[in-house]
Design a protein around this motif. Structure first.
Motif, PDB file in Angstrom:
ATOM      1  N   THR A  87      -9.038  25.725  41.835  1.00  0.00           N
ATOM      2  CA  THR A  87      -8.574  27.116  41.795  1.00  0.00           C
ATOM      3  C   THR A  87      -8.108  27.558  43.182  1.00  0.00           C
ATOM      4  O   THR A  87      -8.551  27.018  44.193  1.00  0.00           O
ATOM      5  N   HIS A  88      -7.230  28.548  43.154  1.00  0.00           N
ATOM      6  CA  HIS A  88      -6.821  29.244  44.378  1.00  0.00           C
ATOM      7  C   HIS A  88      -7.174  30.719  44.138  1.00  0.00           C
ATOM      8  O   HIS A  88      -6.318  31.585  44.213  1.00  0.00           O
ATOM      9  N   LEU A  89      -8.425  30.988  43.768  1.00  0.00           N
ATOM     10  CA  LEU A  89      -8.712  32.342  43.268  1.00  0.00           C
ATOM     11  C   LEU A  89      -8.878  33.391  44.349  1.00  0.00           C
ATOM     12  O   LEU A  89      -8.899  34.589  44.068  1.00  0.00           O
ATOM     13  N   PHE A  91      -7.096  35.381  46.927  1.00  0.00           N
ATOM     14  CA  PHE A  91      -5.761  35.773  47.416  1.00  0.00           C
ATOM     15  C   PHE A  91      -5.619  37.279  47.285  1.00  0.00           C
ATOM     16  O   PHE A  91      -6.402  37.930  46.598  1.00  0.00           O
ATOM     17  N   ILE A 118       4.763  30.991  47.468  1.00  0.00           N
ATOM     18  CA  ILE A 118       3.501  30.936  48.203  1.00  0.00           C
ATOM     19  C   ILE A 118       3.545  31.863  49.421  1.00  0.00           C
ATOM     20  O   ILE A 118       2.586  32.591  49.699  1.00  0.00           O
ATOM     21  N   THR A 121       2.577  35.442  48.900  1.00  0.00           N
ATOM     22  CA  THR A 121       1.126  35.650  48.813  1.00  0.00           C
ATOM     23  C   THR A 121       0.489  35.535  50.200  1.00  0.00           C
ATOM     24  O   THR A 121      -0.493  36.227  50.499  1.00  0.00           O
ATOM     25  N   THR A 125      -2.102  38.136  51.838  1.00  0.00           N
ATOM     26  CA  THR A 125      -3.459  37.629  52.111  1.00  0.00           C
ATOM     27  C   THR A 125      -3.812  37.778  53.586  1.00  0.00           C
ATOM     28  O   THR A 125      -4.949  38.106  53.936  1.00  0.00           O
ATOM     29  N   SER A 137     -11.061  39.156  44.846  1.00  0.00           N
ATOM     30  CA  SER A 137     -11.210  37.882  44.130  1.00  0.00           C
ATOM     31  C   SER A 137     -12.341  37.898  43.115  1.00  0.00           C
ATOM     32  O   SER A 137     -12.356  37.090  42.169  1.00  0.00           O
ATOM     33  N   TYR A 158      -3.423  30.301  51.654  1.00  0.00           N
ATOM     34  CA  TYR A 158      -2.553  31.478  51.758  1.00  0.00           C
ATOM     35  C   TYR A 158      -2.763  32.185  53.105  1.00  0.00           C
ATOM     36  O   TYR A 158      -2.405  33.348  53.262  1.00  0.00           O
ATOM     37  N   HIS A 191      -0.354  23.739  52.689  1.00  0.00           N
ATOM     38  CA  HIS A 191       0.093  24.221  51.375  1.00  0.00           C
ATOM     39  C   HIS A 191       1.573  24.580  51.424  1.00  0.00           C
ATOM     40  O   HIS A 191       2.342  24.290  50.509  1.00  0.00           O
ATOM     41  N   ASP A 331      -6.349  25.932  37.843  1.00  0.00           N
ATOM     42  CA  ASP A 331      -5.361  26.139  38.913  1.00  0.00           C
ATOM     43  C   ASP A 331      -5.156  27.636  39.163  1.00  0.00           C
ATOM     44  O   ASP A 331      -4.086  28.045  39.638  1.00  0.00           O
ATOM     45  N   ASN A 333      -4.150  30.834  40.219  1.00  0.00           N
ATOM     46  CA  ASN A 333      -3.414  31.259  41.424  1.00  0.00           C
ATOM     47  C   ASN A 333      -2.339  32.255  41.001  1.00  0.00           C
ATOM     48  O   ASN A 333      -1.983  32.327  39.822  1.00  0.00           O
TER      49      ASN A 333
END
Ligand code: NIG
Ligand code: FE
Length: 421
Positions: A87-89, A91, A118, A121, A125, A137, A158, A191, A331, A333
């Motif tokens: 996960t990219h939770l 952000f 990206i 974000t 962030t 989050s 991010y 990233h 995933d 995001n």
């Protein structure tokens, strides 16, 4: 009356448990149990000091021989706690406008190349403090937990600066301290190329290897490193430098590879003993063989495939044929997979990638744990493992991949304690 059992040892163990669930059907995913789901029917499962210590048929369990807290599962199914391994939770901001642009015809890559994606974000962030990131989050994490997730991986990626990346990982660690869920962190500084390093990707990789990785390690913020190996991100040579720096610091290795094209990133990551390679839409048979040989998990992300309206299906049959462990993750995001439901990801793995419901559940438990370097600690119901489990209101474990949008959790158990959200 207490009747002497054929297995007095089992009773002895139950006597020392803190808590025992009785009348439970278990989907153990224990490879030693040659049944679909590693299933055992009508069992007692006992925990002590946060670990599973005893599993035995009800016939061997004697209520008057134990003094623990006994919970009657009344024929419900117990599975390992779900593991969302990608996960990219953490952000800030939203990419709803990009969703509109994509629906009007722009591609994910076009949006990224024109300064959105990206990087948009990243702008939001970077402006948020650690505490603001935690607050933003939290609802996403809670949504996963409500559906039975007990372990979750959270990436940075991010921030794309020393402080930005560390702050994301600090927020991830704080989330794990505040909530009954185990958080694994991955440093995904590689990233995207931050605007300050435009035309100097190698210079940015120097920063990642020489400053960001050592600082994250010094603060205990990262369990693994991750990279995005792709035309719109970093080359295999650049990713390899990140793997070398991570290996020198004892971090786990994982990688976003073969999502939009085949740069042979999976084989590269496998050479470094990666825990997991993720996405894999364009993976070829040589790549499959390389990850099979390294016992690297293939983490499939059907939410991104769905949301990007992708048509290139990952090579599931080849992965199966070569015996690669397959994880399923959200995933989660803001750009490619705004999906806060691992159960729905499991369903999508079946409908879009033709996983079996058993593979989907194994992917969200046993192989998710392996993708986090936690094989033998989480993701299975076995004596000695963490007592992270879910008791579900279902008649068959296939229901967990079949139904979606209905919460089927009866009890969510972390380290042997009931921690419903
Ligand atoms: O896993 N592939 C790269 N990274 C993310 C997307 C991140 C974003 O678009 O914000 C992914 O799909
Ligand atoms: Fe991702």
């Amino acid at each position: 009356m207490y009747i002497q059992t054929m297995q007095p040892k089992v009773d002895t163990v139950f006597e020392t448990c803190d808590r025992i669930w009785i009348n439970a059907n278990l989907a153990t995913f224990d490879e030693a149990i040659a049944q679909p789901y590693g299933a055992l029917s009508n069992q007692a499962i006992g925990v002590r000091a946060g670990r599973i210590v005893a599993i035995a048929p009800m016939a061997q369990f004697h209520a008057d021989a134990v003094c623990a807290d006994v919970v009657d599962a009344r024929g419900g199914w117990m599975t390992p706690g779900l593991v969302d391994a990608h996960t990219h939770l953490v952000f800030a901001g939203s990419r709803a406008k990009e969703f509109e642009q994509r629906l009007l015809g722009a591609s994910y890559e076009e949006i990224a190349r024109s300064g959105g994606g990206i990087i948009s974000t990243v702008r939001a962030t970077r402006e948020a403090s650690v505490d603001e990131l935690v607050v933003l989050s939290e609802p996403r994490l809670l949504a996963l937990m409500k559906e039975g997730v007990t372990s979750v991986e959270i990436k940075s990626g991010y921030g794309l600066s020393l402080e930005g990346e560390l702050n994301m990982l600090r927020a991830a660690r704080k989330l794990g301290e505040r909530h009954p869920v185990r958080v694994s962190t991955s440093l995904l500084a590689a990233h995207a190329l931050p605007p300050e390093y435009k035309d100097d990707a190698d210079g940015y990789i120097d920063l990642v290897c020489n400053e960001i990785i050592p600082a994250a390690v010094a603060e205990g913020l990262a369990d693994a490193v991750d990279v995005f190996c792709e035309g719109i991100a970093f080359s295999p040579a650049q990713c390899e430098r990140v793997f070398q720096a991570a290996q020198a610091q004892g971090l786990g290795i994982r990688a976003h590879v073969e999502q939009l094209s085949n740069l042979h990133g999976a084989a590269l990551a496998a050479r470094y003993g990666a825990w997991s390679v993720d996405h894999l839409e364009w993976l070829d048979e040589d790549g499959v063989k390389a990850i099979a040989a390294a016992d690297t998990v293939a983490t499939l992300l059907p939410g991104a495939f769905y949301f990007l309206r992708d048509t290139q299906v990952p090579p599931i049959e080849l992965l199966r044929r070569h015996g690669v462990g397959m994880a399923v993750a959200t995933d989660l995001n803001p750009g490619s997979s705004p999906l806060a439901s691992l159960r729905l990801a499991m369903n999508m793995a079946c409908t879009l990638f033709r996983f079996t419901p058993e593979e989907a559940l194994a992917g969200a438990s046993r192989f998710g744990a392996q993708a986090l370097g936690l094989a033998g600690q989480a993701g299975q119901l076995k004596a000695g493992l963490q007592a992270d489990m879910v008791l579900w209101d279902i008649d068959h474990p296939a229901e967990l991949a079949y139904q979606f949008g209905v919460n089927l959790v009866r009890q969510r158990i972390v380290a042997g304690e009931v921690r419903n959200v």
